[in-house]
Design a protein around this motif. Structure first.
Motif, PDB file in Angstrom:
ATOM      1  N   LEU A 130       0.939  -1.139   0.080  1.00 19.79           N
ATOM      2  CA  LEU A 130       0.276  -0.277   0.034  1.00 19.79           C
ATOM      3  C   LEU A 130       0.891   0.964   0.052  1.00 19.79           C
ATOM      4  O   LEU A 130       0.417   2.552  -0.336  1.00 19.79           O
ATOM      5  N   GLU A 131       1.688   1.372   0.860  1.00 23.62           N
ATOM      6  CA  GLU A 131       2.944   2.519   0.423  1.00 23.62           C
ATOM      7  C   GLU A 131       3.780   2.476  -0.536  1.00 23.62           C
ATOM      8  O   GLU A 131       3.785   3.451  -1.082  1.00 23.62           O
ATOM      9  N   LYS A 132       3.825   1.253  -1.743  1.00 22.24           N
ATOM     10  CA  LYS A 132       5.169   1.771  -2.438  1.00 22.24           C
ATOM     11  C   LYS A 132       4.225   1.925  -4.235  1.00 22.24           C
ATOM     12  O   LYS A 132       4.996   1.982  -5.014  1.00 22.24           O
ATOM     13  N   CYS A 133       3.005   1.216  -3.459  1.00 22.59           N
ATOM     14  CA  CYS A 133       2.580   0.884  -4.820  1.00 22.59           C
ATOM     15  C   CYS A 133       1.247   1.503  -4.956  1.00 22.59           C
ATOM     16  O   CYS A 133       0.298   0.918  -4.583  1.00 22.59           O
ATOM     17  N   PRO A 134       1.337   2.766  -5.628  1.00 18.60           N
ATOM     18  CA  PRO A 134      -0.283   3.975  -5.139  1.00 18.60           C
ATOM     19  C   PRO A 134      -1.718   3.668  -6.123  1.00 18.60           C
ATOM     20  O   PRO A 134      -2.926   3.547  -5.843  1.00 18.60           O
ATOM     21  N   LYS A 135      -0.928   2.343  -7.352  1.00 21.10           N
ATOM     22  CA  LYS A 135      -2.631   1.835  -7.695  1.00 21.10           C
ATOM     23  C   LYS A 135      -3.209   0.856  -7.116  1.00 21.10           C
ATOM     24  O   LYS A 135      -3.918   1.079  -7.275  1.00 21.10           O
ATOM     25  N   PHE A 136      -2.816   0.114  -7.068  1.00 20.25           N
ATOM     26  CA  PHE A 136      -2.680  -0.803  -5.875  1.00 20.25           C
ATOM     27  C   PHE A 136      -3.126  -0.122  -4.590  1.00 20.25           C
ATOM     28  O   PHE A 136      -4.631  -0.849  -4.249  1.00 20.25           O
ATOM     29  N   LYS A 137      -2.664   0.733  -4.463  1.00 21.28           N
ATOM     30  CA  LYS A 137      -3.788   0.981  -3.162  1.00 21.28           C
ATOM     31  C   LYS A 137      -4.881   1.611  -3.318  1.00 21.28           C
ATOM     32  O   LYS A 137      -6.182   1.489  -2.518  1.00 21.28           O
ATOM     33  N   THR A 138      -5.149   2.457  -4.634  1.00 23.28           N
ATOM     34  CA  THR A 138      -6.353   2.778  -5.217  1.00 23.28           C
ATOM     35  C   THR A 138      -7.155   1.873  -4.858  1.00 23.28           C
ATOM     36  O   THR A 138      -8.293   2.275  -4.954  1.00 23.28           O
ATOM     37  N   TRP A 139      -6.695   1.073  -5.569  1.00 26.75           N
ATOM     38  CA  TRP A 139      -8.016  -0.369  -5.738  1.00 26.75           C
ATOM     39  C   TRP A 139      -8.174  -1.122  -4.264  1.00 26.75           C
ATOM     40  O   TRP A 139      -9.497  -1.694  -4.318  1.00 26.75           O
ATOM     41  N   ILE A 140      -7.227  -1.306  -3.508  1.00 23.72           N
ATOM     42  CA  ILE A 140      -7.580  -1.704  -2.556  1.00 23.72           C
ATOM     43  C   ILE A 140      -8.986  -0.590  -1.673  1.00 23.72           C
ATOM     44  O   ILE A 140     -10.114  -1.357  -1.728  1.00 23.72           O
ATOM     45  N   GLU A 141      -8.294   0.549  -1.820  1.00 21.83           N
ATOM     46  CA  GLU A 141      -9.469   1.486  -1.459  1.00 21.83           C
ATOM     47  C   GLU A 141     -10.468   0.977  -1.768  1.00 21.83           C
ATOM     48  O   GLU A 141     -11.811   1.985  -0.782  1.00 21.83           O
ATOM     49  N   SER A 142     -10.567   1.547  -2.828  1.00 19.54           N
ATOM     50  CA  SER A 142     -12.502   1.295  -3.637  1.00 19.54           C
ATOM     51  C   SER A 142     -13.031  -0.080  -2.764  1.00 19.54           C
ATOM     52  O   SER A 142     -13.995  -0.138  -2.903  1.00 19.54           O
ATOM     53  N   MET A 143     -12.461  -1.105  -2.892  1.00 17.66           N
ATOM     54  CA  MET A 143     -13.239  -2.386  -2.605  1.00 17.66           C
ATOM     55  C   MET A 143     -13.462  -2.004  -1.365  1.00 17.66           C
ATOM     56  O   MET A 143     -14.915  -2.087  -0.855  1.00 17.66           O
ATOM     57  N   VAL A 144     -12.689  -1.900   0.278  1.00 15.91           N
ATOM     58  CA  VAL A 144     -13.236  -1.278   1.394  1.00 15.91           C
ATOM     59  C   VAL A 144     -14.103  -0.622   1.463  1.00 15.91           C
ATOM     60  O   VAL A 144     -15.140  -1.111   1.787  1.00 15.91           O
ATOM     61  N   GLU A 145     -14.501   0.500   0.081  1.00 18.15           N
ATOM     62  CA  GLU A 145     -15.245   1.489   0.081  1.00 18.15           C
ATOM     63  C   GLU A 145     -16.696   1.208   0.293  1.00 18.15           C
ATOM     64  O   GLU A 145     -17.760   1.158   0.220  1.00 18.15           O
ATOM     65  N   ALA A 146     -16.482   0.451  -0.924  1.00 19.99           N
ATOM     66  CA  ALA A 146     -17.334  -0.899  -1.747  1.00 19.99           C
ATOM     67  C   ALA A 146     -18.349  -1.862  -0.474  1.00 19.99           C
ATOM     68  O   ALA A 146     -19.339  -1.539  -0.705  1.00 19.99           O
ATOM     69  N   LEU A 147     -17.339  -2.000  -0.122  1.00 20.47           N
ATOM     70  CA  LEU A 147     -17.833  -2.994   1.419  1.00 20.47           C
ATOM     71  C   LEU A 147     -18.690  -2.712   2.562  1.00 20.47           C
ATOM     72  O   LEU A 147     -19.511  -3.344   3.150  1.00 20.47           O
ATOM     73  N   VAL A 148     -18.533  -1.159   2.729  1.00 21.45           N
ATOM     74  CA  VAL A 148     -18.417  -0.611   3.819  1.00 21.45           C
ATOM     75  C   VAL A 148     -20.071  -0.352   3.614  1.00 21.45           C
ATOM     76  O   VAL A 148     -21.019  -0.626   2.518  1.00 21.45           O
TER      77      VAL A 148
END
Length: 234
Positions: A216-234
């Motif tokens: 998450l710290e080093k890969c910004p595109k990957f981080k955006t993907w993870i955050e998008s899934m978290v947001e969709a599940l909340v």
């Protein structure tokens, strides 16, 4: 006195996350890295992952993953995503003909993701707000390079080309920028740096050694993907 054990149960009203992956390694990554991460965020949603049919270690046709997505996306309370490599992506993917040398690989991957979603919505004549496309720059091994400290922990330095590994890490602070050419793609580099490297056997162990926070710290595109899934599940 009988011992009582607490068992987590899944709330049937929760959204489910289904990730369609390119291969066994990505499937293992979802099950062994992403699922515990989501739980650590208090998201105990059902998370399922399956390998797209006909992949045989790589994506061969867009129509295959499109069929898998459509077979899943109409299920109730489901969020659907995917995890496929940008490297050697078949030319029949929507938007592929629009790619140009003037675009960064990040821009190219973003364009492809947009076009995939548009294609699904146009051919089905409806919006899919529950679909999160994701193309990994440039392939799964990018995440292994982001976990280079794990390589140093798991392998003796005389087993690997440690100097070569550090040269790559220093040249690419963002491992997602490690390029897309047949001689220098992330997987090719790792096989040269770590004799006997096998992504199914070693990739997940290396990442798990340092944890997802490094990615998450080093890969910004990957981080955006993870955050998008978290947001969709909340």
């Amino acid at each position: 006195m009988d011992k009582k054990y607490h068992q987590w149960t899944t709330d049937p009203t929760m959204k489910r996350l289904v990730i369609i992956a390119e291969g066994e390694t990505e499937e293992s990554f979802v099950n062994n890295i992403l699922r515990p991460f989501f739980c650590s965020k208090g998201l105990y949603n059902t998370i399922q992952c399956f390998k797209t049919k006909h992949s045989h270690g790589g994506m061969s046709k867009y129509s295959y993953i499109k069929k898998d997505i459509l077979n899943t996306i109409y299920e109730s309370d489901v969020v659907v995503s995917m995890m496929i490599d940008f490297y050697r992506l078949p030319s029949d993917f929507p938007g592929f003909g629009e790619l140009s040398n003037s675009q960064t690989h990040q821009e190219q991957a973003d364009l492809l993701e947009t076009r995939i979603k548009e294609d699904l919505e146009e051919t089905q004549n409806q919006r899919f707000e529950n679909f999160i496309p994701y193309i990994q720059l440039h392939e799964f091994e990018t995440l292994v390079f982001a976990s280079a400290n794990g390589i140093d922990i798991l392998f003796d330095r005389d087993e690997i080309d440690f100097k070569g590994l550090m040269n790559v890490v220093e040249e690419y602070p963002n491992p997602e920028e490690i390029n897309n050419y047949p001689d220098t793609a992330p997987s090719v580099r790792l096989k040269k740096l770590i004799p006997g490297y096998n992504k199914v056997l070693h990739g997940i162990d290396i990442i798990n050694t340092v944890g997802i926070s490094e990615l998450l710290e080093k890969c910004p595109k990957f981080k955006t993907w993870i955050e998008s899934m978290v947001e969709a599940l909340v």
